[in-house]
Design a protein around this motif. Structure first.
Motif, mmCIF file in Angstrom:
data_model
loop_
_atom_site.group_PDB
_atom_site.id
_atom_site.type_symbol
_atom_site.label_atom_id
_atom_site.label_comp_id
_atom_site.label_asym_id
_atom_site.label_seq_id
_atom_site.Cartn_x
_atom_site.Cartn_y
_atom_site.Cartn_z
ATOM 1 N N ALA A 129 0.835 -1.205 0.000
ATOM 2 C CA ALA A 129 0.000 0.000 0.000
ATOM 3 C C ALA A 129 0.863 1.245 0.000
ATOM 4 C CB ALA A 129 -0.931 0.009 1.210
ATOM 5 N N LEU A 130 0.475 2.203 -0.838
ATOM 6 C CA LEU A 130 1.180 3.470 -0.978
ATOM 7 C C LEU A 130 0.264 4.606 -0.565
ATOM 8 C CD1 LEU A 130 3.603 5.189 -2.128
ATOM 9 C CD2 LEU A 130 2.359 5.191 -4.295
ATOM 10 N N SER A 154 -0.485 -1.020 7.808
ATOM 11 C CA SER A 154 -0.944 -1.491 6.500
ATOM 12 C C SER A 154 -0.442 -0.605 5.358
ATOM 13 C CB SER A 154 -2.468 -1.564 6.466
ATOM 14 O OG SER A 154 -3.046 -0.267 6.483
ATOM 15 N N ILE A 155 0.151 0.540 5.689
ATOM 16 C CA ILE A 155 0.755 1.428 4.683
ATOM 17 C C ILE A 155 2.254 1.171 4.666
ATOM 18 C CG2 ILE A 155 1.251 3.824 4.059
ATOM 19 C CD1 ILE A 155 -1.416 4.600 5.273
ATOM 20 N N HIS A 156 2.793 0.880 3.490
ATOM 21 C CA HIS A 156 4.202 0.502 3.392
ATOM 22 C C HIS A 156 5.082 1.598 2.804
ATOM 23 C CE1 HIS A 156 1.728 -3.225 3.198
ATOM 24 N NE2 HIS A 156 2.534 -3.520 4.193
ATOM 25 N N THR A 162 7.099 7.916 -16.868
ATOM 26 C CA THR A 162 6.425 6.637 -16.661
ATOM 27 C C THR A 162 7.298 5.674 -15.866
ATOM 28 O OG1 THR A 162 7.252 5.827 -18.793
ATOM 29 C CG2 THR A 162 5.105 6.887 -18.786
ATOM 30 N N VAL A 163 8.594 5.726 -16.098
ATOM 31 C CA VAL A 163 9.512 4.845 -15.365
ATOM 32 C C VAL A 163 9.567 5.258 -13.895
ATOM 33 C CG1 VAL A 163 11.855 3.913 -15.264
ATOM 34 C CG2 VAL A 163 10.853 4.498 -17.477
ATOM 35 N N THR A 164 9.561 6.552 -13.637
ATOM 36 C CA THR A 164 9.587 7.038 -12.253
ATOM 37 C C THR A 164 8.409 6.487 -11.457
ATOM 38 O OG1 THR A 164 10.748 9.081 -12.854
ATOM 39 C CG2 THR A 164 9.474 9.113 -10.816
ATOM 40 N N THR A 165 7.227 6.499 -12.053
ATOM 41 C CA THR A 165 6.052 5.966 -11.363
ATOM 42 C C THR A 165 6.232 4.490 -11.039
ATOM 43 O OG1 THR A 165 4.680 7.526 -12.605
ATOM 44 C CG2 THR A 165 3.550 5.743 -11.476
ATOM 45 N N SER A 166 6.763 3.733 -11.990
ATOM 46 C CA SER A 166 6.968 2.300 -11.758
ATOM 47 C C SER A 166 8.034 2.045 -10.703
ATOM 48 C CB SER A 166 7.345 1.616 -13.075
ATOM 49 O OG SER A 166 6.248 1.581 -13.960
ATOM 50 N N VAL A 167 9.054 2.873 -10.666
ATOM 51 C CA VAL A 167 10.092 2.723 -9.633
ATOM 52 C C VAL A 167 9.498 2.975 -8.252
ATOM 53 C CG1 VAL A 167 12.201 3.775 -8.708
ATOM 54 C CG2 VAL A 167 12.052 3.183 -11.127
ATOM 55 N N THR A 168 8.629 3.971 -8.136
ATOM 56 C CA THR A 168 7.954 4.220 -6.860
ATOM 57 C C THR A 168 7.170 2.987 -6.423
ATOM 58 O OG1 THR A 168 7.769 6.589 -7.340
ATOM 59 C CG2 THR A 168 6.300 5.699 -5.656
ATOM 60 N N MET A 169 6.505 2.333 -7.363
ATOM 61 C CA MET A 169 5.759 1.117 -7.032
ATOM 62 C C MET A 169 6.709 -0.006 -6.616
ATOM 63 S SD MET A 169 2.774 2.240 -7.334
ATOM 64 C CE MET A 169 2.268 3.836 -7.961
ATOM 65 N N ALA A 170 7.840 -0.120 -7.300
ATOM 66 C CA ALA A 170 8.817 -1.140 -6.937
ATOM 67 C C ALA A 170 9.362 -0.895 -5.536
ATOM 68 C CB ALA A 170 9.958 -1.159 -7.953
ATOM 69 N N HIS A 171 9.603 0.352 -5.184
ATOM 70 C CA HIS A 171 10.062 0.683 -3.840
ATOM 71 C C HIS A 171 8.994 0.335 -2.799
ATOM 72 C CE1 HIS A 171 13.197 3.889 -5.310
ATOM 73 N NE2 HIS A 171 13.530 2.649 -5.622
ATOM 74 N N THR A 172 7.730 0.565 -3.145
ATOM 75 C CA THR A 172 6.637 0.253 -2.222
ATOM 76 C C THR A 172 6.569 -1.254 -1.963
ATOM 77 O OG1 THR A 172 5.387 2.181 -2.988
ATOM 78 C CG2 THR A 172 4.152 0.465 -1.836
ATOM 79 N N VAL A 173 6.736 -2.035 -3.017
ATOM 80 C CA VAL A 173 6.742 -3.496 -2.861
ATOM 81 C C VAL A 173 7.924 -3.932 -1.997
ATOM 82 C CG1 VAL A 173 6.989 -5.695 -4.079
ATOM 83 C CG2 VAL A 173 5.495 -3.905 -4.999
ATOM 84 N N ALA A 174 9.088 -3.348 -2.234
ATOM 85 C CA ALA A 174 10.256 -3.690 -1.420
ATOM 86 C C ALA A 174 10.039 -3.318 0.046
ATOM 87 C CB ALA A 174 11.498 -2.990 -1.971
ATOM 88 N N ALA A 175 9.373 -2.187 0.289
ATOM 89 C CA ALA A 175 9.084 -1.782 1.666
ATOM 90 C C ALA A 175 8.109 -2.758 2.317
ATOM 91 C CB ALA A 175 8.511 -0.364 1.679
ATOM 92 N N GLU A 212 7.854 -5.937 1.558
ATOM 93 C CA GLU A 212 8.642 -7.147 1.814
ATOM 94 C C GLU A 212 9.497 -6.997 3.064
ATOM 95 O OE1 GLU A 212 9.231 -8.721 -2.799
ATOM 96 O OE2 GLU A 212 10.600 -7.229 -1.958
ATOM 97 N N ALA A 213 10.061 -5.803 3.250
ATOM 98 C CA ALA A 213 10.862 -5.549 4.458
ATOM 99 C C ALA A 213 9.998 -5.595 5.708
ATOM 100 C CB ALA A 213 11.571 -4.204 4.326
ATOM 101 N N ALA A 214 8.772 -5.062 5.614
ATOM 102 C CA ALA A 214 7.853 -5.094 6.751
ATOM 103 C C ALA A 214 7.475 -6.526 7.091
ATOM 104 C CB ALA A 214 6.608 -4.272 6.434
ATOM 105 N N LEU A 215 7.257 -7.363 6.070
ATOM 106 C CA LEU A 215 6.942 -8.767 6.308
ATOM 107 C C LEU A 215 8.117 -9.489 6.946
ATOM 108 C CD1 LEU A 215 5.209 -11.292 5.988
ATOM 109 C CD2 LEU A 215 6.086 -11.507 3.640
ATOM 110 N N ALA A 216 9.316 -9.221 6.458
ATOM 111 C CA ALA A 216 10.506 -9.865 7.029
ATOM 112 C C ALA A 216 10.692 -9.465 8.479
ATOM 113 C CB ALA A 216 11.736 -9.491 6.216
#
Length: 289
Positions: A33-34, A89-91, A264-277, A279-283
């Motif tokens: 979640a962003l 719930s916000i990552h 467009t790439v910047t937006t996708s990178v932000t989403m990739a960072h959100t997913v990584a965050a 994953e870090a929260a789950l770990a």
């Protein structure tokens, strides 16, 4: 004629790479979640928010908007950021800047929890960029430059790279990231003497001064790869970059368009960072059991 380095293939690749990671998070009961924190109704903010929401929806990432009046006091913004920090719930959080003039922007940025700073606005995240650390994430636009260069196989090691623009959003962090890749970087700006000569001597050019069509034909030569980071509007209200596209495109070897380029790439990178965050929260959660 230059080869156009469009963002779509990079965006598609990132989406493919993120899909199994988002599915794995889902199996653990987590939806990345962003939070998007916005003050006021600036057209560029609204446009980017719509783009981010559409991209997030396509990936399976939730978006939590926090929309504040443009004249909201500092305390209201700080309360919104505190809510983001406290909500497990916000990552990730994307704070639209520049903030209104009455807001202490530096203070607001520092209030965001570094582990939710997916756009590199906190000092902890920026320090990692400058010290090769592992805390937080680099600014998304700076990271997008590297993603695009890597996708198109543009060599960096030993190459001369001119970065025109010295902001903490793009110029300074991307210079450090390029140095990490063994590029020889010249960080310059609108007041650099003989700027056209410096830019023309470089193999790769990143234009990020925020000045519409500032970089004309005199800045370029054959053999160069040019990344245009600028998002500007000309006197007629047309979207354009920092590069005079019509002047540069017949000269250089490769060039990013505006639009359909780095944005467009910047937006996708932000989403990739959100997913990584996420994953870090789950770990961290599993590590605390």
């Amino acid at each position: 004629m230059a080869t156009l380095l469009t963002g779509k293939p990079v965006v598609d690749r990132l989406a493919q790479e993120l899909a199994p990671r988002i599915e794995a998070l889902g199996r653990a009961g987590i939806v990345p979640a962003l939070a998007i924190v916005r003050m006021g109704e600036r057209p560029d903010d609204l446009s980017y928010e719509r783009t981010a929401q559409k991209r997030a929806e396509s990936l399976g990432i939730a978006v939590r908007p926090f929309v504040l009046p443009e004249d909201a006091p500092q305390e209201v913004l700080e309360a919104a950021l505190a809510e983001v920090n406290a909500d497990a719930s916000i990552h990730g959080c994307l704070l639209f800047r520049p903030l209104p003039a009455h807001i202490d922007e530096a203070r607001a940025c520092e209030l965001l929890a570094p582990d939710k700073d997916v756009d590199g606005i906190t000092l902890a995240s920026l320090a990692s960029v400058f010290t090769d650390g592992a805390t937080g994430f680099p600014p998304s636009t700076a990271a997008a430059c590297l993603e695009l260069l890597d996708h198109y196989g543009v060599p960096l090691e030993g190459k001369r790279v001119a970065v025109a623009g010295r902001s903490l959003v793009v110029g300074k962090p991307v210079s450090m990231m390029l140095l990490r890749r063994n590029a020889t970087v010249t960080l310059c700006h609108s007041r650099t003497e003989n700027l056209a000569e410096v830019v023309r001597a470089s193999d790769v050019v990143i234009c990020a001064t925020g000045r519409a069509r500032m970089f004309g034909a005199e800045f370029f030569r054959p053999g160069q790869t040019v990344l245009d980071v600028g998002i500007n509007f000309d006197a007629e209200g047309n979207l354009c970059g920092d590069v005079d596209f019509d002047a540069a495109e017949p000269v250089v070897d490769a060039l990013t368009p505006v639009p359909r380029g780095l944005g467009t790439v910047t937006t996708s990178v932000t989403m990739a960072h959100t997913v990584a965050a996420a994953e870090a929260a789950l770990a961290a959660r599993e590590g605390g059991r």
